[in-house]
Scaffold this motif. Structure first.
Motif: not given
Length: 190
Positions: A20-21, A27-29, A33-34, A121-123
């Protein structure tokens, strides 16, 4: 009424949370993400995500199989006198790249970042919040100086470990630290 306690039978809860993570981060970066969103997708209580991983940073590290915990990096950078921080950073960096269990994932991560704007972008967002902002705040340092130091270290990684350019690739850690640590130290001597 929902049952409390552990699910009966064989559990795949941790793996479900990681799946899920990965989905949520994709999906959200990292910024979007929460813990609640990850928990909802995994069908678990947010407290269970905290139980398995502790924080969003740690979920991200586990989900992307990052080779090092950012809290360890921050603690290592901040442990000791400020006038030796350049040497600590260089030696920490070299040590991480020398270990087979962290070197291969770092190489894969560098290649992924270079080939995927989404991963980059995520990193980037993760590094900004989990490492750079914490070190900058603790040292009262402008983030531009800190990102300049990071850029130097990334250049070192590319030349020494990816390109394997000589004589940098075969230089001893002491030789590299002697050359690079004073440059890194300048960013912290404001």
């Amino acid at each position: 009424m929902a049952r409390t306690g552990r699910r009966p039978g064989q559990t795949q809860t941790r793996e479900g949370i990681l799946a899920a993570a990965r989905n949520q981060f994709a999906e959200r970066g990292y910024g979007g993400a929460t813990i609640r969103g990850i928990a909802a997708e995994a069908g678990v209580n947010p407290a269970l995500v905290h139980h398995f991983f502790g924080s969003k940073d740690q979920v991200f590290v586990a989900a992307l199989n990052l080779p090092v915990n950012p809290a360890v990096i921050v603690d290592s950078i901040l442990a000791g006198p400020r006038e030796r921080i350049g040497e600590r950073i260089v030696r920490l960096f070299l040590g991480l790249w020398q270990q087979p269990e962290t070197r291969a994932p770092f190489l894969a991560l560098l290649r992924s970042v270079a080939n995927s704007p989404e991963v980059a972008q995520q990193l980037r967002t993760f590094m900004e919040t989990a490492v750079l902002a914490k070190v900058a705040a603790a040292l009262d340092l402008p983030t531009l100086r800190l990102t300049a130091a990071v850029s130097q270290m990334m250049g070192l990684a590319m030349v020494r470990y990816v390109l394997a350019a000589e004589p940098m690739a075969s230089a001893s850690d002491d030789e590299v630290a002697e050359l690079i640590a004073p440059v890194i130290q300048q960013y912290f001597d404001a």
